[in-house]
Design a protein around this motif. Structure first.
Motif, short mmCIF file in Angstrom:
data_model
loop_
_atom_site.label_atom_id
_atom_site.label_comp_id
_atom_site.label_asym_id
_atom_site.label_seq_id
_atom_site.Cartn_x
_atom_site.Cartn_y
_atom_site.Cartn_z
N VAL A 25 0.39 0.15 7.77
CA VAL A 25 0.83 -0.22 6.44
C VAL A 25 2.33 -0.49 6.47
CG1 VAL A 25 1.02 0.49 4.03
CG2 VAL A 25 -0.99 1.15 5.37
N GLU A 26 2.71 -1.74 6.24
CA GLU A 26 4.13 -2.08 6.23
C GLU A 26 4.79 -1.56 4.95
OE1 GLU A 26 4.61 -6.25 6.63
OE2 GLU A 26 3.80 -6.33 8.69
N PRO A 27 6.00 -1.00 5.07
CA PRO A 27 6.69 -0.46 3.90
C PRO A 27 6.89 -1.50 2.79
CG PRO A 27 7.75 0.29 5.91
CD PRO A 27 6.74 -0.72 6.33
N ASP A 28 7.19 -2.75 3.15
CA ASP A 28 7.40 -3.77 2.13
C ASP A 28 6.12 -4.07 1.36
OD1 ASP A 28 10.08 -4.04 2.62
OD2 ASP A 28 9.88 -5.76 3.97
N ALA A 142 -3.30 4.49 -4.07
CA ALA A 142 -2.68 5.79 -3.79
C ALA A 142 -2.94 6.25 -2.37
CB ALA A 142 -3.18 6.83 -4.80
N ASN A 143 -4.11 5.91 -1.82
CA ASN A 143 -4.49 6.35 -0.48
C ASN A 143 -4.68 5.15 0.43
OD1 ASN A 143 -4.68 9.22 -1.22
ND2 ASN A 143 -6.48 8.57 -2.38
N LEU A 144 -3.66 4.33 0.53
CA LEU A 144 -3.78 3.05 1.21
C LEU A 144 -4.20 3.21 2.67
CD1 LEU A 144 -3.50 0.15 0.35
CD2 LEU A 144 -1.12 0.18 1.11
N GLU A 145 -3.68 4.23 3.34
CA GLU A 145 -4.03 4.40 4.76
C GLU A 145 -5.51 4.68 4.97
OE1 GLU A 145 0.33 5.08 4.51
OE2 GLU A 145 -1.44 5.69 3.34
N GLN A 146 -6.17 5.31 3.98
CA GLN A 146 -7.60 5.60 4.08
C GLN A 146 -8.47 4.45 3.54
OE1 GLN A 146 -5.44 8.19 2.75
NE2 GLN A 146 -5.33 8.80 4.91
N GLN A 147 -7.86 3.48 2.89
CA GLN A 147 -8.60 2.41 2.25
C GLN A 147 -8.66 1.13 3.07
OE1 GLN A 147 -6.08 2.56 -1.16
NE2 GLN A 147 -7.63 3.49 -2.47
N VAL A 148 -7.68 0.90 3.91
CA VAL A 148 -7.60 -0.36 4.65
C VAL A 148 -7.24 -0.10 6.10
CG1 VAL A 148 -6.90 -1.64 2.59
CG2 VAL A 148 -5.14 -0.70 4.11
N ARG A 149 -7.46 -1.12 6.92
CA ARG A 149 -7.04 -1.05 8.32
C ARG A 149 -5.56 -1.40 8.46
NH1 ARG A 149 -11.04 -4.97 11.39
NH2 ARG A 149 -9.71 -4.36 13.13
N ALA A 150 -5.10 -2.33 7.60
CA ALA A 150 -3.71 -2.78 7.70
C ALA A 150 -3.29 -3.38 6.36
CB ALA A 150 -3.55 -3.80 8.81
N ALA A 151 -2.00 -3.32 6.09
CA ALA A 151 -1.41 -3.94 4.90
C ALA A 151 -0.08 -4.54 5.30
CB ALA A 151 -1.22 -2.91 3.79
N ARG A 152 0.12 -5.80 4.91
CA ARG A 152 1.37 -6.46 5.30
C ARG A 152 1.82 -7.41 4.19
NH1 ARG A 152 -2.56 -9.71 7.75
NH2 ARG A 152 -2.18 -11.96 7.56
N ALA A 164 5.36 -16.14 -5.94
CA ALA A 164 4.70 -14.84 -5.79
C ALA A 164 4.90 -14.32 -4.38
CB ALA A 164 3.21 -14.98 -6.08
N ASP A 165 5.01 -12.99 -4.28
CA ASP A 165 4.92 -12.31 -2.99
C ASP A 165 3.44 -12.14 -2.66
OD1 ASP A 165 7.66 -11.93 -2.38
OD2 ASP A 165 7.75 -10.28 -3.82
N VAL A 166 3.09 -12.37 -1.39
CA VAL A 166 1.69 -12.30 -0.97
C VAL A 166 1.48 -11.03 -0.13
CG1 VAL A 166 -0.22 -13.45 0.19
CG2 VAL A 166 1.57 -14.81 -0.94
N VAL A 167 0.65 -10.12 -0.63
CA VAL A 167 0.31 -8.90 0.10
C VAL A 167 -1.11 -9.06 0.64
CG1 VAL A 167 -0.06 -6.41 -0.03
CG2 VAL A 167 1.81 -7.47 -1.32
N VAL A 168 -1.27 -8.84 1.94
CA VAL A 168 -2.56 -9.00 2.60
C VAL A 168 -3.08 -7.63 3.02
CG1 VAL A 168 -3.82 -10.06 4.52
CG2 VAL A 168 -1.90 -11.28 3.44
N LEU A 169 -4.31 -7.33 2.61
CA LEU A 169 -4.95 -6.07 2.98
C LEU A 169 -6.17 -6.37 3.84
CD1 LEU A 169 -4.88 -4.09 -0.41
CD2 LEU A 169 -3.14 -4.22 1.39
N ASP A 170 -6.23 -5.75 5.00
CA ASP A 170 -7.35 -5.90 5.92
C ASP A 170 -8.29 -4.73 5.73
OD1 ASP A 170 -9.14 -6.14 7.97
OD2 ASP A 170 -7.66 -6.18 9.59
N SER A 171 -9.48 -5.00 5.18
CA SER A 171 -10.47 -3.95 4.95
C SER A 171 -11.72 -4.18 5.79
CB SER A 171 -10.85 -3.89 3.46
OG SER A 171 -11.39 -5.14 3.04
N GLY A 172 -11.59 -4.86 6.91
CA GLY A 172 -12.73 -5.16 7.76
C GLY A 172 -13.33 -3.92 8.40
N THR A 173 -14.58 -4.06 8.84
CA THR A 173 -15.31 -2.98 9.50
C THR A 173 -15.88 -3.52 10.81
OG1 THR A 173 -17.44 -3.47 8.48
CG2 THR A 173 -15.93 -2.04 7.25
#
Length: 307
Positions: A25-28, A142-152, A164-173
């Motif tokens: 999870v990237e801080p930005d 609130a629990n991003l680390e448990q919800q996704v594989r990655a956030a950038r 707009a700022d674009v936030v990408v969340l990887d929730s793949g399995t």
């Protein structure tokens, strides 16, 4: 349902990530998501129109929705969707006038009525998506680390004339990919666009096991359900902190609809038989006559005698 946007949001923000390495999870990315949640929490009122697009993967597909609210507890949320098997678009309406909370389903031709909660959290409208979760005071990330594989944070993009700022969340399995993109306004920090893409991953060839034979020879053989790809999204157009007329939150019983009450409430001894149970509504949408439980029973007896 509920619309498939609800399903995707629940999978994204309420699920638990598979057994991968610790989430990256990237801080930005976290910062922009937190700013978005705070922006929705700080709104006094909002009018928002949403248009949906893409392939819902076999679920009921929403076409458009409208969300209007005014704190502390006045709300109108309408969602139009193409219902499988009906061949037309129907609406589901949630309305809270400050005293009562109504839910109307056009496809089922009934509505419910409950006491209004003190705030939006008490409404429990997960179907309104990420935006309403944040409006209600909860943090869907609130629990991003448990919800996704990655956030950038993936740069910026223009959406309907706004940056707009674009936030990408990887929730793949292990079974399928999953990527959600939030296009968050750089000015007011609300969501301008949301997109979600997911495709099933191919698995190594396995020994074929035929489906069991049906018990009834006349029954068709069972078909294997194949996972479908999903490419879904929506755009928001919002008016921030507008003055909303009280008439927006006024309830009008839709013509031909009935008030639904659970059977245990109808049979409760504390419910007097002469208490109005349903309201007959004319073609003009105006109430014509209240009908009590006693009258309903008498109408049923007459129909039985006349048969």
């Amino acid at each position: 349902m509920r619309p498939c946007s609800t399903l995707l949001c629940i999978l994204l923000v309420a699920g638990v990530a598979a057994a991968w390495e610790p989430a990256q999870v990237e801080p930005d990315a976290r910062r922009v998501l937190q700013e978005m949640v705070r922006a929705y929490r700080g709104l006094r009122s909002l009018e928002m129109e949403t248009k949906y697009y893409g392939d819902s993967g076999g679920f009921n597909k929403p076409v458009r929705s409208r969300l209007v609210f005014q704190r502390p507890n006045r709300l109108l949320y309408e969602v139009w969707q193409n219902v499988l098997g009906m061949g037309r678009t129907t609406v589901k309406r949630y309305l809270c006038d400050g005293r009562h909370f109504y839910v109307y389903d056009e496809a089922e031709q009934y509505y419910t009525r409950d006491k209004a909660p003190r705030d939006f959290k008490g409404l429990g409208l997960l179907g309104a998506g990420i935006e309403f979760v944040a409006i209600s005071g909860m943090n869907p990330f609130a629990n991003l680390e448990q919800q996704v594989r990655a956030a950038r944070l993936s740069g910026t993009a223009e959406v309907n004339g706004e940056m707009a700022d674009v936030v990408v969340l990887d929730s793949g399995t292990a079974d399928r990919t999953g990527e959600a993109r939030f296009y968050i306004s750089r000015t007011h920090r609300l969501i301008l666009r949301f997109s979600f893409e997911s495709v099933p991953l191919s698995k190594p060839a396995q020994h074929y096991v035929p489906p069991p034979e049906p018990l009834n020879p006349d029954d068709p053989p069972e078909q294997e359900l194949k996972p479908l790809p999903v490419k879904f999204g929506y755009d928001n157009q919002a008016s921030i902190n507008p003055r909303v007329p009280a008439s927006v939150f006024a309830w009008t019983t839709p013509p031909g609809s009935l008030l639904y009450e659970p059977l245990n409430q109808m049979l409760d001894r504390r419910n007097a038989m002469d208490r109005p149970a349903y309201v007959i509504v004319g073609k003009d949408g105006k109430p014509v006559k209240p009908v009590t439980y006693r009258q309903l029973l008498e109408m049923a007896r007459k129909r039985t005698r006349n048969k």
